[in-house]
Design an enzyme around this catalytic site. Structure first.
Site: not given
Lengths: 365, 704
Positions: B290-294
């Site tokens: 999820g967003s931790t990949f951004k």
């Protein structure tokens, strides 16, 4: 007939005594461990060996003083009685069977092996016959009559079965044939058929065949047929020059079978090394030398042949025993005279020495 | 008179005899001198029985030399069946064994009737039972000392350590990957036996000593690991999640300082736990980040100059990619915003736009560059590779979803490493778990140096992104990770779980938080992943507090000086922290304040259980000293009296009531610290000195 008595052969006497002493010591060393284990007494075999040695020495002195030529009248009767006893051993219920061989006669604690006595009986009997008729052995018919007698004895022995004594008797008889003047051609023929006969006997009995395989390939068959030979070689090989010390044998810890009887020579080699081996072989050399020397200087043909026979018993047995221990010969079950543990065999050997010493008292220079 | 012919014949016989005797001398000489050495060696070999002496398995230490896995000795009982049978008391012996060792008599009889030289009756038995058996003096029954693996800290670092089996063979974790080092080489005792298997008098003894196994020094720091375990347990208790993982990595070296997964097991009784608990979620399972990949997407885009921090974007609340529409997570559209604000808001349309601008080639360049889709090579078994959308099949919609951390599955170790690379001037490191290997005498065998793999982004990009990620914590979605005194950079993540049949779950989420600190000079990177938390499921709510506590305690422990808000570093004067554990709160607070420390009290109790930093640490004036207390009525544990217990019993008792054990010596418990009756915190390690009762009667027995 009467001869002038002299001192008996001191060298022969001392040699015998030394061998006997080595035997007593080595029997103790070789047997103490399993004696402790099975009889709860480390001196179990030592005590018996000393007792039999004592008895044997008494018998030796008795025969040393009994003029050998006075025995002539008893020989034939004695031989026949011995043959009967030998046959009696084979009758089931009469003979005492040990380890698959019925070899002993007797009641209770008094047990004896007629096969031991037959060695002396054959020597006496042949010496008597060969001195009565000196020419008989030289012709085919005569030679064959000796062989026939020998065959009867051998047949009874093999029936037990006792291959060791058969070989000892046959070897002794062969020496006597040579001494008595048998023809070279007859002897050669006998040697060849004898070897063939032994080969036949081996093929007849599976346990003998195994022994041969063990002899030819001891290390390949170290866990079964070759076991005894391999363990014996292990003992000898561990000895090196001075041995690992008296009492220090490792192979006596049940690895080497018959350690205090048939294979005592291996324990000697292990504990006392090459020095011990040479000492024992030298003593046997001395014994044989004095024995045949007595034969050479005996006052009559009977005494000489008797001496040849008695010496040959020791010579044949010791050479074969040491040959087996060193892996040069297949396992036969022959003890080392004077040294191995064994009651009746020891006594018979010492009686033989007694008679030899008696003959030596009449030596003619 | 004897005739001349006869004399010749007799001499001939004598000569033959003499010849044969000389041949025997030669034959014997050959055997003794030529074949002798070989025969003797064979003879000795045939008489010696070998008994293996097991090497002591190496110890596993943390980076500072605190033992995490040790070997303790315990006696085992074996039978020599032939000796038992020879005693003619087989029945009685079997009965005695069955009674003392609580075995089935028939089974024992069966063992004693086996035609083998050696048979285990029971292994690793409490000392008192051994004593009982030795007093019975059963024929043919012998004892041998065996080593048993013991994990003094219980569940601490369980997934890293793994466990070793009954024969001391490594089965999982470092115990498995470094089994060769830890195992050592068995030695031998050779004793001379008679042909019947009895030891002979004055037997020859030969001893080839075993070479004990090498010790492993992990990169794990026990204190940080403890913090990680404490926080993950706290979170699990509240959130009742299915799985969770917390990783702490040194960004410069790639050293794993702490790593914990849940569910967990106790390596001392690993067999009693479900095998599923053995899985180290931190590296065996892949999930959609999820967003931790951004941050990874941002790093690539910024490095390729596709986006600048100040670039403006407009978020109408959704973005169309071909026929598909991707919504932003927020109900109210973010509207016009800079890229920085986009990251702070974790705005999906911004990242989809950036991802599409990057294109497939650039996107995969950084995907692969940061090490996704490949194993990190950490020294633990069972690492997963993760799953990437195959490059050849990637369409715009895939690129779009990948940009917001969906479609691709990564492992926690991969993600924390990638973020650590962002923090570390772009340098991707190999995750290190083992620092050095020493032999049993402590001599260094091998040192494992940090392994840089590649520089993925430039120092400049790294710096810019660090600032952006710091603002996420100070101003954006990551506010729950905000720490006074430390600059923290990070990113939240809340991803819907993928259903087994495809599609996304509407009820199960993965909450996560990844980041590093201090933001301007990063030391550690931390990832918190929580799978399916109950109740509130947002990464900012579930994972950020864990992240924050781990970062705070770790930085303090690592003596990273805190900064004031205005960026001025607090005065450098160091003061030694006193030991205030025995005092009550009021007294301790007074004392610490007098010395110039700030005091932070955790828990509602009166008694202080532990303090951080520990006593003796030198820290700057004005630093926080955290005092941990525990309510006397809730989790306080009274230390039981363990005197007279065996190691195994004491360990069982302590682990049952939630305490750890650090044993010394062997035998029965004699001294313990803290004393019985002391109230301690859950998880406290009780030091126990074990002594062997009547040492002089302890018979030295050896067995295979």
């Amino acid at each position: 007939m009467s001869f002038k008595k002299k001192q008996p052969d001191l060298v022969l006497f001392l040699t015998t005594f030394l061998l006997l002493s080595i035997g007593v010591i080595m029997v103790l060393s070789a047997s103490s461990y399993h004696a402790m284990l099975y009889y709860d007494d480390p001196y179990y075999f030592l005590k018996r060996q000393i007792r039999w040695s004592g008895l044997g020495i008494i018998a030796m002195f008795f025969f040393m003083n009994l003029d050998y030529y006075k025995t002539k009248k008893l020989i034939i009767t004695g031989f026949i009685i011995n043959l009967v006893l030998l046959a009696l051993v084979l009758v089931p219920g009469v003979g005492v069977e040990v380890k698959g061989s019925s070899r002993w006669l007797g009641v209770g604690s008094f047990v004896f092996a007629p096969s031991e006595i037959i060695k002396l009986a054959v020597v006496f009997f042949f010496a008597r016959l060969m001195s009565i008729n000196t020419e008989q052995i030289k012709n085919v018919k005569g030679f064959f009559s000796y062989l026939l007698i020998l065959a009867v004895v051998a047949g009874l022995l093999l029936k037990q079965p006792d291959l060791g004594t058969t070989i000892a008797v046959a070897g002794t008889a062969f020496c006597m044939f040579i001494a008595a003047g048998a023809r070279i051609s007859h002897l050669t023929g006998l040697a060849i058929t004898g070897l063939a006969g032994i080969a036949g006997l081996i093929y007849q009995e599976p346990y003998r065949l195994k022994r041969i395989i063990g002899y030819l390939k001891p290390f390949e068959t170290a866990s079964n047929e070759g076991y005894q030979t391999v363990q014996s070689l292990y003992a000898l090989g561990s000895g090196w020059l001075f041995g690992i010390g008296l009492g220090n044998s490792r192979q006596k810890f049940l690895y080497l079978p018959e350690r205090h009887t048939d294979f005592i020579f291996a324990i000697i080699g292990e504990e006392l090394g090459f020095i011990g081996i040479v000492l024992v072989i030298s003593l046997f050399f001395l014994f044989i030398w004095r024995g045949y020397r007595i034969a050479l200087y005996a006052p009559d043909r009977f005494g000489s042949l008797l001496a040849v026979g008695l010496t040959s018993i020791i010579a044949v047995q010791s050479v074969i025993n040491m040959g087996v221990v060193t892996g040069a010969l297949p396992v036969t079950g022959i003890t080392l005279p004077f040294v191995s543990y064994g009651g009746s065999s020891l006594t018979i050997s010492l009686i033989g020495v007694g008679i030899l010493l008696n003959i030596s008292r009449y030596a003619q220079k | 008179m004897v005739s001349i012919t006869m004399k010749k014949r007799i001499s001939f016989i004598f000569m033959i005899s003499a010849l044969l005797l000389s041949l025997l001398v030669v034959r014997t000489a050959w055997i003794q001198f030529v074949m002798g050495k070989e025969l003797q060696a064979k003879a000795i070999d045939s008489r010696l029985r070998n008994i293996d002496v097991k090497a002591k398995r190496g110890i596993i230490y943390d980076r500072n030399g605190s033992p995490l896995a040790i070997s303790v000795s315990a006696d085992s009982v074996y039978a020599v069946p032939s000796q038992v049978r020879r005693s003619n008391q087989l029945e009685e012996i079997a009965e005695a064994l069955a009674e003392v060792l609580e075995l089935n008599k028939e089974d024992v009889i069966e063992k004693l009737n086996k035609r083998i030289a050696f048979e285990w009756i029971k292994r690793r038995i409490p000392d008192e039972k051994i004593k009982q058996l030795k007093e019975l003096d059963l024929p043919g029954i012998n004892f041998v000392e065996e080593n048993q693996r013991y994990y003094p800290k219980g569940k601490l670092a369980a997934h890293i350590l793994g466990f070793a089996g009954i024969d001391n063979q490594g089965l999982n974790g470092v115990e498995l990957t470094f089994d060769k080092e830890l195992r050592g080489a068995s030695g031998k005792i050779m004793i001379e036996y008679d042909a019947g298997g009895r030891e002979i008098p004055n037997a020859m003894h030969q001893y080839i000593p075993p070479i004990d196994g090498n010790s492993i020094y992990l990169t794990i720091d026990e204190t940080i690991q403890y913090v990680v375990e404490r926080e993950i347990d706290q979170m699990m208790k509240i959130k009742q999640a299915k799985k969770a993982a917390v990783l702490v990595m040194d960004v410069k070296t790639g050293d794993i300082l702490g790593m914990a997964s849940r569910p967990v097991f106790d390596p001392n009784n690993y067999a009693e736990y479900d095998q599923g608990t053995w899985r180290n979620f931190a590296l065996t399972d892949a999930y959609e980040p999820g967003s931790t990949f951004k941050p990874v997407v941002a790093a690539g885009a910024m490095e390729e100059n596709i986006v600048k921090a100040t670039d403006r974007f407009y978020d109408p609340g959704y973005i169309k990619v071909g026929k598909e529409t991707i919504k932003c997570w927020s109900r109210t559209p973010h509207g016009s915003q800079s890229f920085i604000e986009g990251v702070q808001n974790s705005c999906n349309p911004v990242f989809v736009t950036v991802g599409l601008r990057m294109g497939k080639d650039n996107f995969y360049k950084y995907l692969n560059g940061f090490g996704f889709g490949a194993k990190t090579g950490i020294d633990l078994p069972g690492e997963a590779t993760g799953i990437l959308v195959p490059r050849s099949r990637t369409k715009d919609i895939d690129l779009a979803t990948m940009s917001i951390g969906q479609a691709n599955a990564v492992t926690p170790i991969q993600l924390v490493r990638a973020v650590a690379a962002i923090a570390n001037d772009g340098w991707l490191m190999k995750p290190q778990l083992v620092k050095e290997i020493r032999d049993f005498e402590g001599k260094l065998v091998r040192e494992l140096e940090p392994e840089p793999i590649r520089q993925v982004i430039s120092q400049q990009t790294s710096k810019e992104l660090r600032d952006i990620l710091e603002s996420v914590v100070t101003e954006g979605t990551g506010r729950n990770a905000y720490l006074e005194g430390y600059k923290v950079a990070g990113k939240t993540g809340t991803a819907q779980k993928i259903l087994p049949g495809g599609g996304y779950s509407s009820s199960e989420y993965i909450a996560s938080f990844v980041g590093f600190a201090p933001a301007d000079e990063p030391r550690i990177a931390v990832l918190v992943v929580v799978d399916a938390p109950q109740g509130v499921y947002y990464g900012g709510q579930v994972a950020a507090p864990v992240f924050k506590n781990v970062i705070l305690d770790s930085l303090r422990y690592l003596e990273v000086p805190p900064e004031l808000k205005n960026g001025v570093i607090i005065e450098e004067k160091k003061i030694t922290v006193p030991d205030i554990k025995t005092k009550n709160i009021a007294q301790a607070t007074k004392e610490l304040k007098a010395l110039g420390f700030k005091v932070q009290v955790e828990g509602q109790g009166e008694a202080i259980i532990t303090q951080l930093p520990p006593a003796g640490t030198e820290i700057s004036k004005g630093s926080n000293v955290v005092l941990y207390t525990q309510d006397s009525e809730s989790n306080q544990i009274v230390v039981p009296d363990l005197t007279g217990r065996t190691i195994k019993e004491a360990s069982k008792i302590l682990s049952d009531i939630g305490l750890g054990m650090a044993p010394q010596g062997s035998g029965l418990a004699a001294l313990q610290e803290p004393y019985p009756g002391t109230k301690v915190d859950e998880g406290t390690v009780i030091k126990i000195q074990f002594l062997s009762p009547n040492v002089e009667s302890h018979e030295e027995t050896i067995g295979p």
